[in-house]
Design a protein around this motif. Structure first.
Motif, PDB file in Angstrom:
ATOM      1  N   LYS A   1      93.143 -43.236 -15.745  1.00  0.00           N
ATOM      2  CA  LYS A   1      91.872 -42.771 -15.180  1.00  0.00           C
ATOM      3  C   LYS A   1      90.972 -43.984 -14.946  1.00  0.00           C
ATOM      4  O   LYS A   1      90.565 -44.661 -15.884  1.00  0.00           O
ATOM      5  CB  LYS A   1      91.199 -41.785 -16.141  1.00  0.00           C
ATOM      6  CG  LYS A   1      92.014 -40.506 -16.356  1.00  0.00           C
ATOM      7  CD  LYS A   1      91.392 -39.624 -17.422  1.00  0.00           C
ATOM      8  CE  LYS A   1      90.092 -39.028 -16.968  1.00  0.00           C
ATOM      9  NZ  LYS A   1      89.542 -38.056 -17.963  1.00  0.00           N
ATOM     10  N   VAL A   2      90.712 -44.263 -13.676  1.00  0.00           N
ATOM     11  CA  VAL A   2      89.869 -45.403 -13.301  1.00  0.00           C
ATOM     12  C   VAL A   2      88.577 -44.861 -12.691  1.00  0.00           C
ATOM     13  O   VAL A   2      88.606 -44.109 -11.717  1.00  0.00           O
ATOM     14  CB  VAL A   2      90.586 -46.331 -12.296  1.00  0.00           C
ATOM     15  CG1 VAL A   2      89.671 -47.501 -11.920  1.00  0.00           C
ATOM     16  CG2 VAL A   2      91.896 -46.825 -12.888  1.00  0.00           C
ATOM     17  N   VAL A   3      87.458 -45.242 -13.279  1.00  0.00           N
ATOM     18  CA  VAL A   3      86.165 -44.712 -12.845  1.00  0.00           C
ATOM     19  C   VAL A   3      85.781 -45.285 -11.478  1.00  0.00           C
ATOM     20  O   VAL A   3      85.850 -46.492 -11.249  1.00  0.00           O
ATOM     21  CB  VAL A   3      85.071 -45.050 -13.875  1.00  0.00           C
ATOM     22  CG1 VAL A   3      83.712 -44.585 -13.370  1.00  0.00           C
ATOM     23  CG2 VAL A   3      85.390 -44.398 -15.209  1.00  0.00           C
ATOM     24  N   LYS A   4      85.406 -44.406 -10.588  1.00  0.00           N
ATOM     25  CA  LYS A   4      84.935 -44.809  -9.264  1.00  0.00           C
ATOM     26  C   LYS A   4      83.411 -44.867  -9.213  1.00  0.00           C
ATOM     27  O   LYS A   4      82.827 -45.782  -8.648  1.00  0.00           O
ATOM     28  CB  LYS A   4      85.455 -43.815  -8.222  1.00  0.00           C
ATOM     29  CG  LYS A   4      85.098 -44.159  -6.789  1.00  0.00           C
ATOM     30  CD  LYS A   4      85.733 -43.147  -5.825  1.00  0.00           C
ATOM     31  CE  LYS A   4      85.472 -43.518  -4.376  1.00  0.00           C
ATOM     32  NZ  LYS A   4      86.103 -42.541  -3.443  1.00  0.00           N
ATOM     33  N   LEU A   5      82.785 -43.878  -9.826  1.00  0.00           N
ATOM     34  CA  LEU A   5      81.318 -43.821  -9.829  1.00  0.00           C
ATOM     35  C   LEU A   5      80.858 -42.984 -11.005  1.00  0.00           C
ATOM     36  O   LEU A   5      81.457 -41.948 -11.300  1.00  0.00           O
ATOM     37  CB  LEU A   5      80.800 -43.193  -8.526  1.00  0.00           C
ATOM     38  CG  LEU A   5      79.301 -42.871  -8.469  1.00  0.00           C
ATOM     39  CD1 LEU A   5      78.476 -44.152  -8.386  1.00  0.00           C
ATOM     40  CD2 LEU A   5      78.978 -41.964  -7.286  1.00  0.00           C
ATOM     41  N   TYR A   6      79.822 -43.452 -11.687  1.00  0.00           N
ATOM     42  CA  TYR A   6      79.170 -42.581 -12.671  1.00  0.00           C
ATOM     43  C   TYR A   6      77.670 -42.783 -12.565  1.00  0.00           C
ATOM     44  O   TYR A   6      77.177 -43.878 -12.352  1.00  0.00           O
ATOM     45  CB  TYR A   6      79.682 -42.825 -14.092  1.00  0.00           C
ATOM     46  CG  TYR A   6      79.600 -44.231 -14.618  1.00  0.00           C
ATOM     47  CD1 TYR A   6      78.524 -44.652 -15.396  1.00  0.00           C
ATOM     48  CD2 TYR A   6      80.625 -45.139 -14.378  1.00  0.00           C
ATOM     49  CE1 TYR A   6      78.467 -45.931 -15.908  1.00  0.00           C
ATOM     50  CE2 TYR A   6      80.576 -46.417 -14.890  1.00  0.00           C
ATOM     51  CZ  TYR A   6      79.495 -46.817 -15.660  1.00  0.00           C
ATOM     52  OH  TYR A   6      79.449 -48.085 -16.169  1.00  0.00           O
ATOM     53  N   GLU A   7      76.953 -41.659 -12.663  1.00  0.00           N
ATOM     54  CA  GLU A   7      75.513 -41.700 -12.464  1.00  0.00           C
ATOM     55  C   GLU A   7      74.826 -40.680 -13.360  1.00  0.00           C
ATOM     56  O   GLU A   7      75.410 -39.670 -13.766  1.00  0.00           O
ATOM     57  CB  GLU A   7      75.150 -41.431 -11.003  1.00  0.00           C
ATOM     58  CG  GLU A   7      75.402 -40.010 -10.542  1.00  0.00           C
ATOM     59  CD  GLU A   7      74.910 -39.740  -9.127  1.00  0.00           C
ATOM     60  OE1 GLU A   7      74.636 -40.708  -8.405  1.00  0.00           O
ATOM     61  OE2 GLU A   7      74.809 -38.554  -8.764  1.00  0.00           O
ATOM     62  N   THR A   8      73.588 -40.987 -13.656  1.00  0.00           N
ATOM     63  CA  THR A   8      72.741 -40.091 -14.444  1.00  0.00           C
ATOM     64  C   THR A   8      71.601 -39.622 -13.564  1.00  0.00           C
ATOM     65  O   THR A   8      70.813 -40.443 -13.071  1.00  0.00           O
ATOM     66  CB  THR A   8      72.161 -40.819 -15.674  1.00  0.00           C
ATOM     67  OG1 THR A   8      73.238 -41.334 -16.460  1.00  0.00           O
ATOM     68  CG2 THR A   8      71.312 -39.880 -16.507  1.00  0.00           C
ATOM     69  N   LYS A   9      71.543 -38.318 -13.332  1.00  0.00           N
ATOM     70  CA  LYS A   9      70.398 -37.759 -12.609  1.00  0.00           C
ATOM     71  C   LYS A   9      69.263 -37.656 -13.623  1.00  0.00           C
ATOM     72  O   LYS A   9      69.264 -36.774 -14.482  1.00  0.00           O
ATOM     73  CB  LYS A   9      70.740 -36.393 -12.021  1.00  0.00           C
ATOM     74  CG  LYS A   9      71.827 -36.451 -10.957  1.00  0.00           C
ATOM     75  CD  LYS A   9      72.050 -35.098 -10.321  1.00  0.00           C
ATOM     76  CE  LYS A   9      73.148 -35.158  -9.273  1.00  0.00           C
ATOM     77  NZ  LYS A   9      72.795 -36.056  -8.152  1.00  0.00           N
ATOM     78  N   ALA A  10      68.317 -38.575 -13.522  1.00  0.00           N
ATOM     79  CA  ALA A  10      67.296 -38.733 -14.569  1.00  0.00           C
ATOM     80  C   ALA A  10      65.915 -38.386 -14.050  1.00  0.00           C
ATOM     81  O   ALA A  10      65.601 -38.556 -12.865  1.00  0.00           O
ATOM     82  CB  ALA A  10      67.307 -40.161 -15.099  1.00  0.00           C
ATOM     83  N   ARG A  11      65.119 -37.882 -14.970  1.00  0.00           N
ATOM     84  CA  ARG A  11      63.703 -37.633 -14.712  1.00  0.00           C
ATOM     85  C   ARG A  11      62.890 -38.400 -15.754  1.00  0.00           C
ATOM     86  O   ARG A  11      63.216 -38.353 -16.947  1.00  0.00           O
ATOM     87  CB  ARG A  11      63.371 -36.141 -14.796  1.00  0.00           C
ATOM     88  CG  ARG A  11      64.021 -35.289 -13.721  1.00  0.00           C
ATOM     89  CD  ARG A  11      63.706 -33.813 -13.944  1.00  0.00           C
ATOM     90  NE  ARG A  11      64.337 -32.954 -12.957  1.00  0.00           N
ATOM     91  CZ  ARG A  11      63.748 -32.581 -11.819  1.00  0.00           C
ATOM     92  NH1 ARG A  11      62.513 -32.984 -11.553  1.00  0.00           N
ATOM     93  NH2 ARG A  11      64.378 -31.803 -10.969  1.00  0.00           N
ATOM     94  N   LEU A  12      61.863 -39.081 -15.297  1.00  0.00           N
ATOM     95  CA  LEU A  12      60.998 -39.845 -16.197  1.00  0.00           C
ATOM     96  C   LEU A  12      59.662 -39.118 -16.325  1.00  0.00           C
ATOM     97  O   LEU A  12      59.060 -38.719 -15.322  1.00  0.00           O
ATOM     98  CB  LEU A  12      60.778 -41.259 -15.654  1.00  0.00           C
ATOM     99  CG  LEU A  12      59.998 -42.222 -16.563  1.00  0.00           C
ATOM    100  CD1 LEU A  12      60.803 -42.535 -17.823  1.00  0.00           C
ATOM    101  CD2 LEU A  12      59.660 -43.511 -15.825  1.00  0.00           C
TER     102      LEU A  12
END
Length: 569
Positions: A290-301
């Motif tokens: 398993k090779v990661v292509k993209l990871y993101e956090t939908k964040a609210r400040l």
């Protein structure tokens, strides 16, 4: 060391003066004994405070920090100390570790005995340690004192230069020429000055003498460099101010909102997404992985606008920014930056919706919402009240088989409730509940509830359980997160000053390296011309200027013939 302070020209020179401040005649015995030796022109021979006679304690401290040798020692020691801090990873870069015992355990586990020694000596916090900061302060103090000790006397010497210098001062410079003159001496000096002006020299002339000078500003280059370095060091030290600098890590599971320590800001992990490369896009040596292509956090400040410091009441939050944080795409708000650092693929329970059951009848009494990491103290369920007696985020047993928590993270939470209500003894029933569905948790739950029965704290009237926990292969009445995201929180108000200091330092280096301070003195006495010139570097360029100007006035010489003592006759 220094003897005569009064020159034959009548000028009174402070103790420590090497060359007379007025006429430039050598004043110390070492320079007087060898009349052909080139003069030492550092700071134009003026006295410095570090050469003061009969120094008291303040002067001794001043002399210590004004020593270039001491400054070099301090820099070398600081570099060695900084190198020690790079042997193992610093504490500030370790994620999710806060206590000293946790750091000690990490270094022991990762690096063995050497790691234990490294941590015990405080080298794991090298750049925040008192001795490293003290070294930086001492270097800064040395820069200030060294600069003041030299730049003030040099400024006085250069701003009050005499045009007519002592003959010995002129004939002992780097570049010299001596010869007989015929005709109108003043006219020749004027013409020689005009030629030097074409080389961008400034000219002063009086009574058969001339002073030509250019690029004086380059003499201030080292001191401007020092100013830049001092600003740079102050900015680095300013990072020790909590409100100025932050570099820490924050772990958030999906749906979690946490305060950024040391600020009034809160960040929420709305959703975490990770995409993997499909099998057909992987290299041969990566197939089946398993090779990661993209990871993101939908964040609210969020920013706290009210009830920020009350641990009992919920803070009032106002959303100020929303951003999908990815690698190289940070959330930025008023100097605060949130970077995507890493993630962990792990199912983590957020909350459950359990039901209080009557063991005798098997009928439900009522349900309630139970948070895994922030449970409230009291729950009303039907006619009964559940009070939270104890909470163990990561349950375990110590060496005496007493309940304890291994960490502060809710990896295996346990809740001890006191249930009070109708048909129960006055003190109520004690019940321990493990939400995590594991064999070990079930064992602990049975073991401790049986213990409560034996002590008379429980009659086994109630049980707490999640009804229909799995529906169509999915968890029911259970909120959970598949991933935990790790954000790197940074704030560096000192960075603009670091760049300003570095820019000023670079300007000083350029001034000192690419321009040279050149000066030419001459005087004509009874038809004899004496010319001397000095530069802090590139003496060949100065000889070329002098030869060119002499050639334009009828005196043909080669630049190499103008070297010290070579053309004196």
């Amino acid at each position: 060391m220094f003897q005569n302070t009064k020159c034959e020209c009548g000028h009174q020179n402070p103790v420590g003066t090497v060359l007379c401040e007025s006429c430039g005649k050598p004043l110390i015995e070492e320079l007087l004994t060898d009349e052909n030796a080139p003069l030492e022109m550092r700071y134009d021979g003026v006295a410095r405070r570090s050469q003061k006679s009969n120094p008291h304690i303040v002067d001794r401290i001043w002399n210590f920090f004004s020593s270039v040798k001491i400054a070099v020692y301090l820099i070398v020691i600081t570099l060695l100390g900084a190198a020690l801090g790079t042997i193992f990873q610093q504490e500030s870069t370790l994620i999710n570790l806060t206590e000293r015992s946790e750091f000690a355990a990490y270094y022991k586990e990762e690096h063995g005995t050497l790691g234990v020694i490294y941590h015990a000596l405080g080298l794991s916090r090298t750049y925040e340690s008192w001795w490293f900061i003290t070294l930086l302060v001492m270097i800064g103090t040395s820069l200030v004192v060294c600069s003041l000790d030299r730049v003030l006397p040099l400024y006085r010497a250069l701003s009050k230069q005499q045009i007519r210098k002592h003959l010995q001062f002129i004939t002992r410079q780097q570049v010299v020429y001596s010869g007989d003159m015929q005709g109108d001496n003043e006219a020749w000096i004027t013409e020689f000055g005009k030629q030097l002006k074409r080389k961008h020299y400034r000219i002063w002339q009086e009574d058969g003498a001339l002073l030509a000078e250019k690029n004086r500003f380059s003499r201030w280059g080292p001191y401007i460099n020092h100013i830049g370095l001092i600003i740079f060091l102050l900015a680095v030290l300013g990072r020790g101010i909590p409100a100025w600098h932050m570099d820490q890590y924050l772990a958030l599971y999906e749906g979690e909102t946490r305060q950024i320590p040391g600020t009034n800001y809160y960040v929420k992990n709305e959703k975490f997404t990770v995409d993997y490369y499909p099998e057909n896009e992987l290299a041969n040596n990566q197939k089946g992985t398993k090779v990661v292509k993209l990871y993101e956090t939908k964040a609210r400040l969020f920013e706290c606008t009210d009830v920020c410091d009350d641990p009992i009441q919920e803070p009032v939050l106002t959303e100020v920014k929303q951003h999908d944080i990815r690698v190289n795409s940070a959330m930025s708000y008023k100097g605060l930056k949130l970077y995507q650092n890493s993630f962990q693929e792990r199912v983590r329970f957020i909350s459950v919706h359990p039901t209080l059951m009557d063991v005798a009848t098997g009928k439900p009494i009522g349900s309630f919402d139970l948070l895994m990491d922030d449970p409230i103290e009291k729950y009303e369920v039907g006619p009964y009240t559940l009070k939270l007696n104890d909470y163990y985020p990561d349950f375990g047993l110590d060496e005496q088989n007493r309940p304890m928590t291994k960490t502060r993270e809710p990896n295996n939470p346990a809740f001890v409730f006191r249930i009070q209500g109708p048909n129960l003894q006055a003190k109520g029933e004690i019940y321990i509940y493990f939400p995590m569905p594991s064999e070990k948790s079930k064992f602990y739950q049975k073991l401790l509830n049986d213990s409560f029965k034996q002590r008379g704290d429980s009659q086994g009237v109630f049980s707490i359980q999640v009804e229909n926990p799995i529906v169509d292969g999915k968890m029911n009445n259970i909120k959970y997160s598949e991933y935990t995201t790790y954000l790197n929180i940074r704030m560096d108000k000192a960075m603009p000053y670091i760049w300003v200091g570095a820019a000023i330092s670079m300007i000083g280096l350029i001034m000192g390296f690419y321009w040279q301070h050149r000066r030419i003195w001459l005087r004509i006495d009874e038809g004899k011309l004496s010319l001397g010139g000095h530069t802090n570097k590139n003496s060949f360029g100065l000889r070329a200027d002098v030869a060119w100007a002499l050639g334009r006035t009828g005196i043909e010489v080669l630049p190499k013939s103008l070297d010290n003592r070579r053309n004196v006759r």
